[in-house]
Write a protein that holds these residues in place. Sequence first.
Motif: not given
Lengths: 286, 214
Positions: A44, A48, A81, A83-86, A155
């Motif tokens: 991560t 980033q 992009v 990510f693993d969560s919204i 991610d």
Amino acid sequence: MIKNHLELRGVSKSFPSFKLNNISLSLPKGYIMGLVGPNGAGKTTTIQLILNMFEKDAGEILVFDKDNIKYENAIKQDLGVVFDSIFYVDSWTVADTERAVSIFYEDWKHDVFSQMAKRFDLPQNKKVSELSRGTQMKLMLACAFSHNAKLLILDEPTSGLDPVIRDEFLEILQDYIKDGDRSVLFSTHITTDLERVADYITLIDQGELIYSGSMDGITGRYCIIKGKPRDLTAELEKDIIGLRKTDVSFEGLIEAKEAAQYKGYVFDAATINDIVIGISKGGTRK
Amino acid sequence: MKGFLKITKLDFFTMKSQAAVYLSFVLIVLMFGFMGSSIIVLGITGAWFMALMSSNIFAIQEKNNLERLYGSVSVGLKDIVLGRYTFVILNYLASFLAIIVMCSGFALFQHKTLEVADILLGFSLSLLAFSVITGIQMPLFFKMGYTKAKVWSMVPFVAVMALVVIPSFVSALSGVIEFMLTNKGILIACSILASCVVQFFSYQIAVVVYRKRR
């Protein structure tokens, strides 16, 4: 003509309790690269840094052959992009999300978003907080596709998803790169997903780059050696990475070039999972 | 559209769920107005309310991981900070505009006239109160995030209250206050100027601390 959609050269970043050290990788245009490593490896952080959410201490990051800081705004027009969560406001509806995210893109296509919403069964009037994790991930993907992103950065998008949704997600990725103009950087610790879709792989452990190159390159570089405890010599033990010993057998990861000198043992092809576990655990396990 | 304006627009979308809270502001002003409060009192009430509301955007940002959204879209760090300042100031200006409209209504209803000098005085003093509070609050939120800065963000409210109360106890300041009240033009100009200076330096500090946080 752009050859690599993403290139990292000797990128480092120090935190008080963690250091990402000298990471280099190249993702050619039109391919999928898996970014693997155990939790806390630096996946991560690497993402980033690519997005300039942290300032790097050293090295160079090129996206579409351009410096990621100097040309940040132009680059991000072509980046998607997930990510693993919204990361949208939970009180927004799907339609609100489109309106909010579209502000930032010059090439936003409402009809593409509508098509994606239809394909992914996204209910326009449902709030983000009411969507399942799989549907939230599809919403992030729909947004990424609606501005014609050339590079998708994902991610851990499949963590916590059931196998059916994961399978569907992998199909979407394969479909996405089929025109040869788009690429994907896909961070995950579910390595079976990568074995299905990735062309290249970058393995990071404790902030250090272990390998970056083709999938065949890494699976050809290591193999699994097995035998009985009495056959485990001190020399062999030294060469094995992540040795696992029981009273009746041993097994571990070994570099293919070292394996040639050991005769009479059982050798198996190493999967990405074997390699990640072997390298990250290291030492001897009983 | 400029990057900071995109963030301001996004902030308005983000605060959409807070519409009921904004509506309660209108009710408070109406209540105070019926009680006969002056536009200065209403203006400072509005400034106080909007300064409290400005912390909500940081709370929503933190709760919903919006840092990740900002990181993935084509805006720079300065755009994020300037966009947020613009949003917060526009909130204050909208609230004062609403106060003028409501006060005009009251004046019409009570057959009174609303003096321009009173409007300007109400605007400048409430802007100063608003700028001092948010000017201290905003860099704190950018430095620490909402949860960590929540307690500290109350400090400027106490500071403004102290600034209002202290002059009544310090006789040496009575001359200054008297001078200000008899020279409203200077008071208005000084308040607006001081507000601009506070906001400017606050923005500069916010950029520095937000960059360090990254």
